[in-house]
Enzyme design. Sequence first.
Site, PDB file in Angstrom:
ATOM      1  N   CYS A   1      43.532   3.014 -39.211  1.00 28.99           N
ATOM      2  CA  CYS A   1      42.608   3.959 -39.357  1.00 28.99           C
ATOM      3  C   CYS A   1      42.007   4.570 -38.133  1.00 28.99           C
ATOM      4  O   CYS A   1      40.741   4.688 -38.334  1.00 28.99           O
ATOM      5  CB  CYS A   1      41.498   3.477 -40.347  1.00 28.99           C
ATOM      6  SG  CYS A   1      40.435   2.347 -40.183  1.00 28.99           S
TER       7      CYS A   1
ATOM      8  N   ASP B   1      45.529 -12.664 -44.486  1.00 28.46           N
ATOM      9  CA  ASP B   1      44.450 -12.210 -43.682  1.00 28.46           C
ATOM     10  C   ASP B   1      44.088 -13.375 -42.678  1.00 28.46           C
ATOM     11  O   ASP B   1      44.115 -14.450 -42.913  1.00 28.46           O
ATOM     12  CB  ASP B   1      43.345 -11.631 -44.382  1.00 28.46           C
ATOM     13  CG  ASP B   1      42.582 -10.560 -43.697  1.00 28.46           C
ATOM     14  OD1 ASP B   1      42.836  -9.498 -43.577  1.00 28.46           O
ATOM     15  OD2 ASP B   1      41.905 -11.250 -42.839  1.00 28.46           O
TER      16      ASP B   1
ATOM     17  N   ASP C   1      48.442  -3.703 -41.297  1.00 29.65           N
ATOM     18  CA  ASP C   1      47.243  -2.611 -41.035  1.00 29.65           C
ATOM     19  C   ASP C   1      46.216  -3.236 -40.085  1.00 29.65           C
ATOM     20  O   ASP C   1      45.340  -3.802 -40.565  1.00 29.65           O
ATOM     21  CB  ASP C   1      46.744  -2.121 -42.581  1.00 29.65           C
ATOM     22  CG  ASP C   1      45.384  -1.243 -42.252  1.00 29.65           C
ATOM     23  OD1 ASP C   1      45.357  -0.544 -41.489  1.00 29.65           O
ATOM     24  OD2 ASP C   1      44.930  -1.191 -43.679  1.00 29.65           O
TER      25      ASP C   1
ATOM     26  N   CYS D   1      47.876  -7.974 -42.774  1.00 31.08           N
ATOM     27  CA  CYS D   1      46.341  -7.921 -42.669  1.00 31.08           C
ATOM     28  C   CYS D   1      45.553  -7.293 -43.827  1.00 31.08           C
ATOM     29  O   CYS D   1      44.896  -6.056 -43.826  1.00 31.08           O
ATOM     30  CB  CYS D   1      45.893  -6.920 -41.346  1.00 31.08           C
ATOM     31  SG  CYS D   1      46.956  -7.286 -39.934  1.00 31.08           S
ATOM     32  N   ALA D   2      45.670  -8.092 -44.819  1.00 31.38           N
ATOM     33  CA  ALA D   2      45.301  -7.517 -46.206  1.00 31.38           C
ATOM     34  C   ALA D   2      43.841  -7.115 -46.548  1.00 31.38           C
ATOM     35  O   ALA D   2      43.447  -6.101 -47.108  1.00 31.38           O
ATOM     36  CB  ALA D   2      45.836  -8.694 -47.339  1.00 31.38           C
TER      37      ALA D   2
ATOM     38  N   GLY E   1      42.668  -6.332 -49.796  1.00 31.66           N
ATOM     39  CA  GLY E   1      43.705  -6.091 -50.574  1.00 31.66           C
ATOM     40  C   GLY E   1      43.872  -4.493 -51.104  1.00 31.66           C
ATOM     41  O   GLY E   1      45.044  -4.397 -52.301  1.00 31.66           O
ATOM     42  N   GLY E   2      43.542  -3.542 -50.848  1.00 34.74           N
ATOM     43  CA  GLY E   2      43.441  -2.292 -51.417  1.00 34.74           C
ATOM     44  C   GLY E   2      44.788  -1.825 -51.216  1.00 34.74           C
ATOM     45  O   GLY E   2      45.517  -1.267 -52.120  1.00 34.74           O
ATOM     46  N   LYS E   3      45.715  -1.773 -49.857  1.00 37.63           N
ATOM     47  CA  LYS E   3      46.961  -1.616 -49.778  1.00 37.63           C
ATOM     48  C   LYS E   3      48.037  -2.310 -50.649  1.00 37.63           C
ATOM     49  O   LYS E   3      49.137  -2.155 -51.174  1.00 37.63           O
ATOM     50  CB  LYS E   3      47.376  -1.178 -48.480  1.00 37.63           C
ATOM     51  CG  LYS E   3      46.622  -0.457 -47.632  1.00 37.63           C
ATOM     52  CD  LYS E   3      47.092  -0.233 -46.166  1.00 37.63           C
ATOM     53  CE  LYS E   3      46.252   0.964 -45.741  1.00 37.63           C
ATOM     54  NZ  LYS E   3      44.812   0.647 -45.389  1.00 37.63           N
TER      55      LYS E   3
END
Length: 387
Positions: free
Chosen positions: A340, A247, A287, A225-226, A229-231
């Site tokens: 989150c 994604d 995520d 679940c990009a 793309g932060g992670k």
Amino acid sequence: MTPAARLSAAIGILDRILAGAPAEQALTNWGRASRYAGSGDRAAVRDLVFDALRCRRSFARLGGAETGRGLILGGLRAAGADVGALFCGEGHAPAPPAGPELAPQPPSALESLDCPDWLAPRLQGSLGADFAAVMQALRHRAPVFLRVNLARASVAAAIEALAAEGIVARPHPLAATALEVTEGARKIHGSAAYRDGLVELQDAASQAVVQALPLVAGARVLDYCAGGGGKTLAMAGGAGLTLFAHDADPRRMRDLPARAERAGVRVRLLSTADTRREAPFDLVLADAPCSGSGSWRRAPEGKWSLTPARLAALVATQAAILDETAALVRLGGHLGYATCSVLDEENDDQIHALLARRPGWERVSRLRLTPLDGGDGFFLSLLRRIG
């Protein structure tokens, strides 16, 4: 713009948001139509709008109405400001208080925490003794965090490069790569340190989630679940991985190739069909879409737009993603499930249900963070496939 004129601008923007317009869209439209507003004016109005959205219930009670005017008036009263000097009706200032605005009622306990009534039992059950403190933390602006790209610079070198451009940052204990910006945050996007890929904007708790993953050199890793793309990029900076990103809405990843190039890393983008062809992976990170309850400081609209039906739909989507990603992991490999959210039904309850559905898995570790730890609220459960 005068301080009172900024209040009037914020009132108009908030009225559009309360009528259904997304906050960012309302702010952008106002900015385009208000060429007279300088960068300082735009920043000040933005702060007024987001402060009001974070504290929507309590400000509405203190201001006498859940309107743009009521929220701004309530915010001034909460801050102990001189309302008469700002709501004076002169020039571009809002008109003086009248009617119900003259005799506001004190907020109730949940109103003072800016907590939706229907969510309170769920949040209390999930947060326990931390409920009130976490809800208070979510009423305030989040710190600005950066992630140091260790492929480009050390933490010390990044701090030095930022300081040379008037950006003061210090290490944060949540993650080895995390920096908290204490001065000059608005200069980040224009800085050479950012343009050259030394740092990226990323919450410290989000970095802590990546730090908790088993990132072994040479591993094939899928960020399922990009999003932006932060992670994905955070994982790429820490080890020599073969990295893939996916994604459900590929448009969310449109900036990822350019960001990866700036960071000096390689990421292969996959469609849903491609993920099945490329499987199995050593590690899959999911995520998952969630309520965002751990990040309401940054996206306060989500607190008020969430409904029981929307939450139920998210929980169903999360369960489906867990089943989809579990099928992509090799025997002995790992699945990291993250949100989150601070709600148990999106976190531990999902893991318990997955383990009941799939006995060939075991839980390896669990990370649970709230805003009291400094960053956003985040949850990570690391699972290993054993059968």
